[in-house]
Structures are given as C-alpha cells and as structure tokens.
Design an enzyme around this catalytic site. Structure first.
Site, PDB file in Angstrom:
ATOM      1  N   GLU A   1       0.826  -1.203   0.000  1.00 28.82           N
ATOM      2  CA  GLU A   1       0.000   0.000   0.000  1.00 28.82           C
ATOM      3  C   GLU A   1       0.869   1.265   0.000  1.00 28.82           C
ATOM      4  O   GLU A   1       0.443   2.324  -0.448  1.00 28.82           O
ATOM      5  CB  GLU A   1      -0.913  -0.008   1.236  1.00 28.82           C
ATOM      6  CG  GLU A   1      -2.254   0.652   0.981  1.00 28.82           C
ATOM      7  CD  GLU A   1      -3.283   0.369   2.073  1.00 28.82           C
ATOM      8  OE1 GLU A   1      -4.395  -0.039   1.726  1.00 28.82           O
ATOM      9  OE2 GLU A   1      -2.981   0.566   3.259  1.00 28.82           O
TER      10      GLU A   1
ATOM     11  N   HIS B   1       7.741 -26.889  -1.406  1.00 27.28           N
ATOM     12  CA  HIS B   1       7.076 -28.002  -2.089  1.00 27.28           C
ATOM     13  C   HIS B   1       5.913 -27.506  -2.935  1.00 27.28           C
ATOM     14  O   HIS B   1       5.072 -28.289  -3.357  1.00 27.28           O
ATOM     15  CB  HIS B   1       6.606 -29.036  -1.063  1.00 27.28           C
ATOM     16  CG  HIS B   1       7.747 -29.657  -0.318  1.00 27.28           C
ATOM     17  ND1 HIS B   1       8.222 -30.921  -0.580  1.00 27.28           N
ATOM     18  CD2 HIS B   1       8.552 -29.146   0.657  1.00 27.28           C
ATOM     19  CE1 HIS B   1       9.254 -31.174   0.224  1.00 27.28           C
ATOM     20  NE2 HIS B   1       9.471 -30.105   0.975  1.00 27.28           N
TER      21      HIS B   1
ATOM     22  N   LYS C   1     -14.019   0.724  -3.745  1.00 26.28           N
ATOM     23  CA  LYS C   1     -15.074   1.204  -2.840  1.00 26.28           C
ATOM     24  C   LYS C   1     -16.133   1.959  -3.634  1.00 26.28           C
ATOM     25  O   LYS C   1     -17.329   1.764  -3.431  1.00 26.28           O
ATOM     26  CB  LYS C   1     -14.478   2.150  -1.791  1.00 26.28           C
ATOM     27  CG  LYS C   1     -13.603   1.478  -0.767  1.00 26.28           C
ATOM     28  CD  LYS C   1     -13.230   2.490   0.312  1.00 26.28           C
ATOM     29  CE  LYS C   1     -12.135   1.960   1.206  1.00 26.28           C
ATOM     30  NZ  LYS C   1     -11.561   2.994   2.057  1.00 26.28           N
TER      31      LYS C   1
HETATM   32  O1  PA5 Z   1      -3.187   1.717   5.947  1.00 24.87           O
HETATM   33  C1  PA5 Z   1      -4.305   2.181   5.814  1.00 24.87           C
HETATM   34  O2  PA5 Z   1      -4.545   3.409   5.936  1.00 24.87           O
HETATM   35  C2  PA5 Z   1      -5.507   1.301   5.526  1.00 24.87           C
HETATM   36  O3  PA5 Z   1      -5.161  -0.017   5.290  1.00 24.87           O
HETATM   37  C3  PA5 Z   1      -6.492   1.351   6.678  1.00 24.87           C
HETATM   38  O4  PA5 Z   1      -5.859   0.862   7.830  1.00 24.87           O
HETATM   39  C4  PA5 Z   1      -7.735   0.516   6.387  1.00 24.87           C
HETATM   40  O5  PA5 Z   1      -8.288   0.880   5.161  1.00 24.87           O
HETATM   41  C5  PA5 Z   1      -8.775   0.696   7.482  1.00 24.87           C
HETATM   42  O6  PA5 Z   1      -9.135   2.041   7.602  1.00 24.87           O
HETATM   43  P1  PA5 Z   1      -9.887   2.584   8.874  1.00 24.87           P
HETATM   44  O7  PA5 Z   1      -8.989   2.382  10.054  1.00 24.87           O
HETATM   45  O8  PA5 Z   1     -10.144   4.035   8.602  1.00 24.87           O
HETATM   46  O9  PA5 Z   1     -11.158   1.790   9.016  1.00 24.87           O
END
Ligand code: PA5
Length: 449
Positions: free
Chosen positions: A288, A309, A423
């Site tokens: 990410e 394996h 989303k």
């Molecule tokens: O690293 C990030 O920002 C995301 O992976 C969030 O942790 C994830 O989308 C969850 O978001 P939130 O804590 O707002 O529910």
C-alpha cells in the site's frame, strides 16, 4: 544485547557494487526528509519518532483496559481491516504458541477478528461460536466509516446489547478511532464507550505501535513495554549507525538497487509458521505504501519449508524478476532432537541426536544457495529469538525501511488513493446515496456486457 541483523551476501552479486555506494548518501538524505518533515506525505509522520514518545500513562491505561476486558471475557473480538487489525494479529501470532488457540484453559481471553472481510459465512460462524461465551469488542477504525468493520460492528453490537443489555454492553466495548470525527467517534461518545485516539498524523499501516496494535496485543497477554523498547532500539540504530551497519538503510538501498535491475517481486520468506502473519502485515505495509504511479515492488510471501514443495519450483526456475528476503530466527523456544531408530528403515539415523532446528537451518541455507545459484538474490534478516523486544525491532525496521524505500522511488509512501476505486464501484452497485451518477454509468456498462 544483540539486535536484528541484515546480511546482503547473496544479494550483492546481483547489483553493481560501485553504484550501490551512492545509497550511502541517498538513504541519509531520505531519512533527513522524514526527520525534517519536508518530503511527500509529511502530514503522516507521527510513527517516525513514536517509540520515543509513547507516554508511560498510555501504556498503563492500555494494560488496565486489557486487564478489565480479560476479566469479563472469554473472547475478545477485534473489529478492523487493513492497518486496523493486521499489526496486532501479526504480533499475537508471532508470540503465541502454534496451538494456543486450541487451549481452553488459557490465562488470557482468546482474540478473534471480525470486519476484515465481507464473508457472510465467516461472520455467521463467529456469532455462532461466541453465542454461549462471554465476550467483549475492540472496534478499530481511524476514519470510523469503513464499510467492512462498520457492518461487523453493527452485527456484534446487536449481539452484545441483546446478551448483556445496553448499559453492560457499553462496558464491554472499546473504540479506537479519531479523536473528534467520524461515525465511530460519534457513536462512542453517545454510548459512552471507553475510547483511545488514533492521532491524525499516523496512517493505518503505520499504527501498530499505537493503541490500534498495542491494546489487542496486551489483551493477548504480551508485554507491550518490551515491544516499544525493541522499536526504540531500532529507531536509535536507524538514526545513529553508519550506512554499512544501519539495517534500515541497507534494506531500503538493496531493495531499490534490485528493483532498478528489474526485480519487481519480493518474496518475504520465513522458516516458522508463527511468522506467517508478519508477512501479511508486511505485504500491506509495502504494497500500500509503494504500489503507485505504476511503480513499486510487488510484495509476496512464502513459508519454508512448506512452500518449497509448492512455489519453490517457480522461485528456482520461473521468470527471473524475483528476489527474496528471508527472516531467520536464530534460537528456537523449545528443543526437539531426532530420536534413534534401530531399524532405520526411513534412513534417518544420520540425523540421530540432531535438533530439528539444525535440519531447518540447513534447509534454509541450502535454499538460499540454491536460489542464488538459480539467479534469485536473497537478503537475510536474522532475529536472535522470537520475543517482544525483537518483534518491536522488526516492526520498526520494516516501517522505517518502507518509508525510505518509498522516497527512493519518489512516491508518497503514506497515501493510498488506489484503494478508493473498488469502494466507489461497490457503493454505486449497492445504491449508496450520493453515488447515483456513477451507479447509472456502471449499470449501463454491466448491461452492455
Ligand atoms: O493503511 C491504511 O490506511 C488502511 O489499510 C487502513 O488501515 C484501512 O483501510 C482501514 O481504515 P480505517 O482504520 O479508517 O477503518
């Protein structure tokens, strides 16, 4: 006190060594950008000096809350997705025994997770499993509006209120969210839940050393002070050690050098299943953070010898765009040696008296030689043992290296604009108010197909 070490012996032959020297200056420059908060995404740098800044009052409050939840619950359900659950699950799995989850006489509550997927069966089965057990909820969402945890919380909140009554239920719910905004904050204020804040300047995937990670870890019975001490130690090393002896600089530099040689996939490998969820956390952190602007190394994972394996064949002989990072644990927790067998039909007597870990280490070494012979560079990260301190070092090691790596790629390692695409389509398909225009477009497109 020993520390986590990084060994580049099997990676260096795959890059231009004279060129590698340039990273001494580059990594220090990128770290300066983090320190001076003058790089991309500098509004999300609260994690950088965090290990030195966590107040002891907060640690005590987390430990007290964990004690309270443990006293009233057989099960604690942690609701969250992405950075809101991966860190705690990774640490709890790394520090727990492999079969602890089967032990019904544990000192601490069992930690289960919800809201990290939209599976109806998963959540039905979870509700069914807890229906005759005492339970509490830790609901975690920085934004307070993420669909998956919101749905899970609605389901579990109904269950907990039906079972314990609204007033008692509110004593069994802890919310970790923004200090002032978002639907979860509003609900928590209204229902008087115990809350912890996530600061504005720490993004989800860098939040494991905040209450987001620390509360569930404390609930599982682990020493969060030692985790922070480990993170502090790695922070100090990353600030003070020269390039050659600076694990975060070395890792960020070698990854970038390999990437520029066409190595676009990194496999994080371990030799113990306890680390499998550390790999999941690492995949989110690097995937990410780096995967944007058509750049970035794709993070994958493997568990040895299990996966030797299966995908071992691909690593050995497939497309040569892969490199590996192997986490090796120097000392096991327990000892198990191979017994003698008078008949020796399995021909294993040559290993008689040897520890199982010795065999595992030889498999690890044999694999790294085989893979580098097969033109797969490999980086080795050694951890003296699996305990809170070294897990703390490992977490901060990856966080800092990831931020420097992102800056070496010249991207913003602290945003995630690409996550919105699915989303928006999902909201349009579900008919969420405000998505009417996109909904019409998407439905037209689906009809055409
Ligand atoms: O690293 C990030 O920002 C995301 O992976 C969030 O942790 C994830 O989308 C969850 O978001 P939130 O804590 O707002 O529910």
């Amino acid at each position: 006190m020993e520390n986590i070490k990084i060994d580049l012996t099997n990676a260096i032959p795959f890059i231009d060594l004279t060129d590698f020297n340039k990273y001494e200056k580059l990594t220090a420059e990128k770290n300066d950008l983090l320190k001076s908060k003058s790089g991309k995404g500098n509004e999300f740098l609260g994690w950088n000096n965090l290990p030195n800044e966590i107040p002891s009052e907060l640690i005590s409050e987390i430990n007290l809350t964990a004690k309270h939840l443990n006293q009233i619950s057989e099960i604690i359900v942690v609701i969250g997705i992405g950075g809101s659950y991966l860190g705690s699950k990774a640490v709890i799995e790394a520090l727990s025994g492999n079969f602890d989850y089967l032990n019904t006489n544990k000192k601490n509550s069992t930690i289960l997770y919800a809201g990290h997927n939209l599976s109806e069966d998963y959540h039905y089965e979870l509700l069914n499993y807890i229906k005759d057990k005492t339970f509490s909820i830790i609901v975690i969402s920085k934004s307070g509006t993420t669909t998956e945890p919101s749905i899970a919380f609605r389901l579990l909140r109904k269950e907990i209120e039906d079972r314990f009554g609204k007033e008692q239920a509110s004593k069994r719910i802890v919310a970790i969210t923004d200090s002032s905004k978002g639907a979860l904050r509003e609900l928590a204020n209204k229902e008087h839940y115990k809350t912890f804040d996530i600061s504005d300047d720490i993004g989800g995937r860098y939040s494991v050393l905040t209450p987001v990670g620390l509360l569930p870890i404390a609930c599982a019975g682990f020493n969060i002070k030692d985790i922070i001490l480990g993170a502090k130690s790695m922070l100090k090393q990353s600030e003070e050690n020269p390039f050659n002896n600076n694990p975060t600089y070395q890792y960020a530099a070698i990854r970038n050098a390999l990437y520029l040689e066409g190595r676009t996939i990194e496999i994080l490998a371990n030799s113990t299943p306890r680390l499998n969820f550390i790999s999941e956390w690492w995949k989110q952190l690097f995937g990410e953070s780096e995967g944007k602007e058509n750049k970035g190394i794709f993070p994958a994972s493997a568990s040895f010898t299990t996966d030797l394996h299966s995908i071992g064949q691909y690593i050995q002989d497939g497309i040569r765009n892969v490199f590996e990072t192997i986490i090796s644990i120097e000392k096991t927790k327990y000892n198990l040696s191979i017994p003698t067998d008078i008949d020796n039909l399995d021909k294993l007597n040559y290993l008689e008296g040897k520890s199982m870990d010795y065999v595992n280490k030889m498999a690890e070494l044999g694999t790294s030689i085989a893979h580098s012979d097969g033109q797969v560079p490999n980086i080795k990260i050694s951890m003296p043992e699996l305990n809170e301190f070294y897990i703390g070092e490992l977490l901060y090691f990856f966080e800092k290296s990831c931020a420097i790596s992102g800056y070496l790629l010249e991207i913003n390692p602290f945003d995630q604009p690409g996550v919105e695409a699915y989303k928006n389509n999902m909201f349009s398909l579900l008919g969420k108010p405000g998505f009417e225009e996109k909904s019409a477009l998407i439905n037209k497109r689906l009809k055409k197909n």
